[in-house]
Design a protein around this motif. Structure first.
Motif, PDB file in Angstrom:
ATOM      1  N   MET A 258       0.857  -1.184   0.000  1.00 36.62           N
ATOM      2  CA  MET A 258       0.000   0.000   0.000  1.00 36.62           C
ATOM      3  C   MET A 258       0.890   1.230   0.000  1.00 36.62           C
ATOM      4  O   MET A 258       1.843   1.311   0.784  1.00 36.62           O
ATOM      5  CB  MET A 258      -0.904   0.015   1.227  1.00 36.62           C
ATOM      6  CG  MET A 258      -1.937  -1.072   1.234  1.00 36.62           C
ATOM      7  SD  MET A 258      -3.029  -0.877   2.659  1.00 36.62           S
ATOM      8  CE  MET A 258      -4.086  -2.280   2.426  1.00 36.62           C
ATOM      9  N   SER A 259       0.563   2.175  -0.861  1.00 31.35           N
ATOM     10  CA  SER A 259       1.331   3.414  -0.956  1.00 31.35           C
ATOM     11  C   SER A 259       0.758   4.453   0.001  1.00 31.35           C
ATOM     12  O   SER A 259      -0.283   4.236   0.636  1.00 31.35           O
ATOM     13  CB  SER A 259       1.280   3.957  -2.380  1.00 31.35           C
ATOM     14  OG  SER A 259      -0.026   4.430  -2.661  1.00 31.35           O
ATOM     15  N   ARG A 260       1.422   5.575   0.070  1.00 26.59           N
ATOM     16  CA  ARG A 260       0.922   6.635   0.949  1.00 26.59           C
ATOM     17  C   ARG A 260      -0.462   7.108   0.535  1.00 26.59           C
ATOM     18  O   ARG A 260      -1.215   7.597   1.366  1.00 26.59           O
ATOM     19  CB  ARG A 260       1.932   7.775   1.035  1.00 26.59           C
ATOM     20  CG  ARG A 260       2.083   8.589  -0.221  1.00 26.59           C
ATOM     21  CD  ARG A 260       3.210   9.580  -0.131  1.00 26.59           C
ATOM     22  NE  ARG A 260       2.754  10.806   0.519  1.00 26.59           N
ATOM     23  CZ  ARG A 260       3.474  11.890   0.614  1.00 26.59           C
ATOM     24  NH1 ARG A 260       4.695  11.925   0.149  1.00 26.59           N
ATOM     25  NH2 ARG A 260       2.995  12.952   1.198  1.00 26.59           N
ATOM     26  N   ASP A 261      -0.828   6.939  -0.742  1.00 28.88           N
ATOM     27  CA  ASP A 261      -2.176   7.308  -1.189  1.00 28.88           C
ATOM     28  C   ASP A 261      -3.249   6.414  -0.577  1.00 28.88           C
ATOM     29  O   ASP A 261      -4.420   6.797  -0.515  1.00 28.88           O
ATOM     30  CB  ASP A 261      -2.267   7.234  -2.718  1.00 28.88           C
ATOM     31  CG  ASP A 261      -1.384   8.259  -3.400  1.00 28.88           C
ATOM     32  OD1 ASP A 261      -1.067   9.306  -2.776  1.00 28.88           O
ATOM     33  OD2 ASP A 261      -0.993   8.023  -4.550  1.00 28.88           O
ATOM     34  N   ASP A 262      -2.875   5.218  -0.150  1.00 30.27           N
ATOM     35  CA  ASP A 262      -3.817   4.280   0.459  1.00 30.27           C
ATOM     36  C   ASP A 262      -3.983   4.504   1.966  1.00 30.27           C
ATOM     37  O   ASP A 262      -4.841   3.876   2.591  1.00 30.27           O
ATOM     38  CB  ASP A 262      -3.343   2.833   0.248  1.00 30.27           C
ATOM     39  CG  ASP A 262      -3.234   2.459  -1.220  1.00 30.27           C
ATOM     40  OD1 ASP A 262      -4.173   2.754  -1.979  1.00 30.27           O
ATOM     41  OD2 ASP A 262      -2.203   1.865  -1.600  1.00 30.27           O
ATOM     42  N   MET A 263      -3.159   5.366   2.545  1.00 34.36           N
ATOM     43  CA  MET A 263      -3.126   5.488   3.997  1.00 34.36           C
ATOM     44  C   MET A 263      -4.355   6.168   4.586  1.00 34.36           C
ATOM     45  O   MET A 263      -4.810   5.772   5.664  1.00 34.36           O
ATOM     46  CB  MET A 263      -1.847   6.199   4.458  1.00 34.36           C
ATOM     47  CG  MET A 263      -0.565   5.399   4.192  1.00 34.36           C
ATOM     48  SD  MET A 263      -0.544   3.768   4.944  1.00 34.36           S
ATOM     49  CE  MET A 263      -0.784   2.721   3.498  1.00 34.36           C
ATOM     50  N   ALA A 264      -4.914   7.167   3.921  1.00 32.03           N
ATOM     51  CA  ALA A 264      -6.101   7.839   4.478  1.00 32.03           C
ATOM     52  C   ALA A 264      -7.266   6.854   4.628  1.00 32.03           C
ATOM     53  O   ALA A 264      -7.870   6.778   5.708  1.00 32.03           O
ATOM     54  CB  ALA A 264      -6.498   9.044   3.631  1.00 32.03           C
ATOM     55  N   PRO A 265      -7.587   6.060   3.597  1.00 33.27           N
ATOM     56  CA  PRO A 265      -8.671   5.086   3.794  1.00 33.27           C
ATOM     57  C   PRO A 265      -8.296   3.979   4.783  1.00 33.27           C
ATOM     58  O   PRO A 265      -9.155   3.491   5.524  1.00 33.27           O
ATOM     59  CB  PRO A 265      -8.946   4.517   2.406  1.00 33.27           C
ATOM     60  CG  PRO A 265      -7.984   5.129   1.472  1.00 33.27           C
ATOM     61  CD  PRO A 265      -7.185   6.151   2.201  1.00 33.27           C
ATOM     62  N   LEU A 266      -7.019   3.591   4.834  1.00 32.17           N
ATOM     63  CA  LEU A 266      -6.592   2.590   5.811  1.00 32.17           C
ATOM     64  C   LEU A 266      -6.758   3.135   7.223  1.00 32.17           C
ATOM     65  O   LEU A 266      -7.280   2.453   8.109  1.00 32.17           O
ATOM     66  CB  LEU A 266      -5.138   2.178   5.570  1.00 32.17           C
ATOM     67  CG  LEU A 266      -4.528   1.236   6.622  1.00 32.17           C
ATOM     68  CD1 LEU A 266      -5.314  -0.071   6.709  1.00 32.17           C
ATOM     69  CD2 LEU A 266      -3.059   0.974   6.312  1.00 32.17           C
ATOM     70  N   LEU A 267      -6.337   4.371   7.446  1.00 33.71           N
ATOM     71  CA  LEU A 267      -6.494   4.981   8.760  1.00 33.71           C
ATOM     72  C   LEU A 267      -7.962   5.098   9.153  1.00 33.71           C
ATOM     73  O   LEU A 267      -8.318   4.895  10.324  1.00 33.71           O
ATOM     74  CB  LEU A 267      -5.809   6.345   8.807  1.00 33.71           C
ATOM     75  CG  LEU A 267      -4.286   6.280   8.892  1.00 33.71           C
ATOM     76  CD1 LEU A 267      -3.662   7.610   8.505  1.00 33.71           C
ATOM     77  CD2 LEU A 267      -3.855   5.847  10.283  1.00 33.71           C
ATOM     78  N   ALA A 268      -8.831   5.375   8.193  1.00 37.52           N
ATOM     79  CA  ALA A 268     -10.268   5.421   8.492  1.00 37.52           C
ATOM     80  C   ALA A 268     -10.757   4.054   8.967  1.00 37.52           C
ATOM     81  O   ALA A 268     -11.530   3.962   9.939  1.00 37.52           O
ATOM     82  CB  ALA A 268     -11.048   5.876   7.254  1.00 37.52           C
ATOM     83  N   ASP A 269     -10.306   2.986   8.313  1.00 39.99           N
ATOM     84  CA  ASP A 269     -10.664   1.632   8.737  1.00 39.99           C
ATOM     85  C   ASP A 269     -10.152   1.350  10.153  1.00 39.99           C
ATOM     86  O   ASP A 269     -10.865   0.778  10.975  1.00 39.99           O
ATOM     87  CB  ASP A 269     -10.061   0.579   7.797  1.00 39.99           C
ATOM     88  CG  ASP A 269     -10.878   0.334   6.550  1.00 39.99           C
ATOM     89  OD1 ASP A 269     -11.843   1.082   6.285  1.00 39.99           O
ATOM     90  OD2 ASP A 269     -10.547  -0.627   5.831  1.00 39.99           O
ATOM     91  N   ILE A 270      -8.923   1.745  10.413  1.00 40.70           N
ATOM     92  CA  ILE A 270      -8.333   1.492  11.734  1.00 40.70           C
ATOM     93  C   ILE A 270      -9.117   2.216  12.812  1.00 40.70           C
ATOM     94  O   ILE A 270      -9.462   1.631  13.850  1.00 40.70           O
ATOM     95  CB  ILE A 270      -6.845   1.904  11.755  1.00 40.70           C
ATOM     96  CG1 ILE A 270      -6.031   1.000  10.823  1.00 40.70           C
ATOM     97  CG2 ILE A 270      -6.295   1.862  13.184  1.00 40.70           C
ATOM     98  CD1 ILE A 270      -4.623   1.496  10.530  1.00 40.70           C
ATOM     99  N   TRP A 271      -9.415   3.491  12.587  1.00 39.93           N
ATOM    100  CA  TRP A 271     -10.176   4.258  13.585  1.00 39.93           C
ATOM    101  C   TRP A 271     -11.556   3.653  13.804  1.00 39.93           C
ATOM    102  O   TRP A 271     -12.074   3.670  14.929  1.00 39.93           O
ATOM    103  CB  TRP A 271     -10.286   5.723  13.178  1.00 39.93           C
ATOM    104  CG  TRP A 271      -9.022   6.484  13.460  1.00 39.93           C
ATOM    105  CD1 TRP A 271      -8.128   6.973  12.543  1.00 39.93           C
ATOM    106  CD2 TRP A 271      -8.479   6.821  14.741  1.00 39.93           C
ATOM    107  NE1 TRP A 271      -7.078   7.577  13.183  1.00 39.93           N
ATOM    108  CE2 TRP A 271      -7.266   7.502  14.534  1.00 39.93           C
ATOM    109  CE3 TRP A 271      -8.898   6.597  16.045  1.00 39.93           C
ATOM    110  CZ2 TRP A 271      -6.479   7.982  15.586  1.00 39.93           C
ATOM    111  CZ3 TRP A 271      -8.103   7.077  17.084  1.00 39.93           C
ATOM    112  CH2 TRP A 271      -6.924   7.753  16.843  1.00 39.93           C
ATOM    113  N   GLU A 272     -12.160   3.101  12.754  1.00 37.91           N
ATOM    114  CA  GLU A 272     -13.474   2.464  12.898  1.00 37.91           C
ATOM    115  C   GLU A 272     -13.367   1.168  13.705  1.00 37.91           C
ATOM    116  O   GLU A 272     -14.254   0.831  14.483  1.00 37.91           O
ATOM    117  CB  GLU A 272     -14.078   2.165  11.526  1.00 37.91           C
ATOM    118  CG  GLU A 272     -15.493   1.655  11.608  1.00 37.91           C
ATOM    119  CD  GLU A 272     -16.160   1.515  10.255  1.00 37.91           C
ATOM    120  OE1 GLU A 272     -17.129   0.738  10.184  1.00 37.91           O
ATOM    121  OE2 GLU A 272     -15.737   2.162   9.282  1.00 37.91           O
ATOM    122  N   ALA A 273     -12.269   0.444  13.541  1.00 40.28           N
ATOM    123  CA  ALA A 273     -12.100  -0.847  14.209  1.00 40.28           C
ATOM    124  C   ALA A 273     -11.644  -0.716  15.659  1.00 40.28           C
ATOM    125  O   ALA A 273     -11.933  -1.602  16.475  1.00 40.28           O
ATOM    126  CB  ALA A 273     -11.098  -1.702  13.426  1.00 40.28           C
TER     127      ALA A 273
END
Length: 68
Positions: A17-32
């Motif tokens: 995953m590139s840095r462009d994928d990090m915002a949606p990944l962080l959203a998933d993490i905060w939700e979990a």
């Protein structure tokens, strides 16, 4: 709970995953995070959050998931 980025990680293949994928990944993490079991699961999500934040702010960084 829908976690599209975390759900897309293939447990049997390497995923980059590139840095462009990090915002949606962080959203998933905060939700979990509120649903994580205290202990290893919660600490793992917290460590993943820190790595994703570092990747999001580092040019050329990649977060690599390595399959079992």
């Amino acid at each position: 709970m829908g976690l599209p980025v975390l759900g897309a990680v293939d447990p049997y293949a390497t995923t980059d995953m590139s840095r462009d994928d990090m915002a949606p990944l962080l959203a998933d993490i905060w939700e979990a995070l509120p649903f994580a079991t205290p202990g290893a699961e919660l600490r793992g999500l917290q460590r993943l959050r820190v790595m994703a934040e570092l990747c999001a702010h580092s040019s050329g960084a990649v977060l690599r998931w390595i399959a079992d």
